[in-house]
Design a protein around this motif. Structure first.
Motif, PDB file in Angstrom:
ATOM      1  N   PHE A  83      -6.242 -10.174 -13.592  1.00  0.00           N
ATOM      2  CA  PHE A  83      -6.631  -9.089 -12.694  1.00  0.00           C
ATOM      3  C   PHE A  83      -6.095  -9.364 -11.300  1.00  0.00           C
ATOM      4  CE2 PHE A  83      -9.978 -12.244 -12.724  1.00  0.00           C
ATOM      5  CZ  PHE A  83     -10.231 -12.457 -11.386  1.00  0.00           C
ATOM      6  N   ARG A  84      -5.929  -8.275 -10.578  1.00  0.00           N
ATOM      7  CA  ARG A  84      -5.500  -8.355  -9.188  1.00  0.00           C
ATOM      8  C   ARG A  84      -6.155  -7.191  -8.462  1.00  0.00           C
ATOM      9  NH1 ARG A  84       0.477  -9.938  -8.739  1.00  0.00           N
ATOM     10  NH2 ARG A  84      -0.449 -11.959  -9.135  1.00  0.00           N
ATOM     11  N   VAL A  85      -6.704  -7.462  -7.289  1.00  0.00           N
ATOM     12  CA  VAL A  85      -7.327  -6.442  -6.455  1.00  0.00           C
ATOM     13  C   VAL A  85      -6.512  -6.347  -5.167  1.00  0.00           C
ATOM     14  CG1 VAL A  85      -9.418  -5.700  -5.268  1.00  0.00           C
ATOM     15  CG2 VAL A  85      -9.597  -6.954  -7.442  1.00  0.00           C
ATOM     16  N   PHE A  86      -6.140  -5.115  -4.825  1.00  0.00           N
ATOM     17  CA  PHE A  86      -5.350  -4.843  -3.625  1.00  0.00           C
ATOM     18  C   PHE A  86      -6.195  -4.051  -2.646  1.00  0.00           C
ATOM     19  CE2 PHE A  86      -2.630  -4.777  -7.361  1.00  0.00           C
ATOM     20  CZ  PHE A  86      -1.584  -5.628  -7.018  1.00  0.00           C
ATOM     21  N   GLU A  87      -5.983  -4.276  -1.351  1.00  0.00           N
ATOM     22  CA  GLU A  87      -6.659  -3.476  -0.343  1.00  0.00           C
ATOM     23  C   GLU A  87      -5.633  -3.022   0.692  1.00  0.00           C
ATOM     24  OE1 GLU A  87     -10.264  -3.984   2.805  1.00  0.00           O
ATOM     25  OE2 GLU A  87     -10.567  -4.740   0.768  1.00  0.00           O
ATOM     26  N   ILE A  94      -7.640  -0.972  -4.746  1.00  0.00           N
ATOM     27  CA  ILE A  94      -7.076  -0.647  -6.054  1.00  0.00           C
ATOM     28  C   ILE A  94      -7.163  -1.903  -6.912  1.00  0.00           C
ATOM     29  CG2 ILE A  94      -4.971   0.011  -7.309  1.00  0.00           C
ATOM     30  CD1 ILE A  94      -5.957   2.288  -5.558  1.00  0.00           C
ATOM     31  N   THR A  95      -7.600  -1.753  -8.149  1.00  0.00           N
ATOM     32  CA  THR A  95      -7.731  -2.877  -9.057  1.00  0.00           C
ATOM     33  C   THR A  95      -6.815  -2.686 -10.253  1.00  0.00           C
ATOM     34  OG1 THR A  95     -10.045  -3.155  -8.433  1.00  0.00           O
ATOM     35  CG2 THR A  95      -9.356  -4.179 -10.498  1.00  0.00           C
ATOM     36  N   GLU A  96      -6.165  -3.773 -10.673  1.00  0.00           N
ATOM     37  CA  GLU A  96      -5.352  -3.774 -11.894  1.00  0.00           C
ATOM     38  C   GLU A  96      -5.906  -4.853 -12.818  1.00  0.00           C
ATOM     39  OE1 GLU A  96      -0.760  -4.446 -13.393  1.00  0.00           O
ATOM     40  OE2 GLU A  96      -1.366  -5.232 -11.453  1.00  0.00           O
ATOM     41  N   VAL A  97      -6.169  -4.470 -14.074  1.00  0.00           N
ATOM     42  CA  VAL A  97      -6.605  -5.415 -15.097  1.00  0.00           C
ATOM     43  C   VAL A  97      -5.651  -5.272 -16.270  1.00  0.00           C
ATOM     44  CG1 VAL A  97      -8.453  -6.062 -16.696  1.00  0.00           C
ATOM     45  CG2 VAL A  97      -9.034  -5.253 -14.401  1.00  0.00           C
TER      46      VAL A  97
END
Length: 174
Positions: A83-87, A94-97
């Motif tokens: 996972f990666r969370v962007f701000e 925005i979250t990517e899983v």
């Protein structure tokens, strides 16, 4: 040895050296997916974006906030997930899983079925499933052995394109 027999032996040697042949190779379960399946901040439109959280865990060990629609039954507990969370500078998150080692189509179908119980879900070309609720929009895509989910606030500009780019990244990482 006859010429035909020599050719057959040579072909078997080449196939076994290249991983072909009749034996079945099984990838180890629980192997973490490679980091390149995740997007980089520069790939997101409307930035600048910063990565605020980045990690890996078995599906069962993901923080509740990262589990699409809060529905853990979407993937098997032991499935590796990254996972990666962007701000953004404006405070949009925005979250990517990316879940690997799953039957992508089945996980995609479960996403549709399970998320339909907590929000409005629709299928779209891509293939993508889009779930909207009061506080989040989640977009799922899949490959043969991955489920990709990108989420953000409702009405997030470019979220669909981010999800499409995330799926393409996983396909390229193969």
């Amino acid at each position: 040895m006859t010429r035909r027999a020599l050719i057959a032996v040579a072909a078997m040697i080449v196939l076994s050296a290249c991983g072909g042949g009749t034996s079945t190779q099984i990838a180890p379960t629980g192997a973490a997916p490679t980091p390149r399946v995740l997007l980089e901040a520069a790939q997101l439109p409307g930035g600048p974006w910063t990565v605020t959280k980045d990690g890996a865990a078995p599906w069962a060990g993901l923080e509740a906030a990262l589990v699409p629609c809060g529905q853990r039954v979407i993937a098997p507990d032991e499935s590796p997930a990254r996972f990666r969370v962007f701000e953004s500078a404006a405070g949009v998150s925005i979250t990517e899983v990316v879940v690997s080692g799953v039957d992508g189509m089945q996980a995609f179908k479960r996403f549709y079925a399970e998320c339909g119980t907590v929000g409005k879900v629709e299928g779209a070309p891509g293939p993508t499933n889009i779930v909207t609720s009061d506080d989040k929009t989640e977009i799922a895509g899949f490959t043969d052995d991955h489920l990709i989910v990108v989420s953000g606030p409702p009405g997030s500009e470019g979220l669909g394109q981010i999800a499409a780019t995330a799926r393409e990244q996983v396909i390229k990482a193969g």
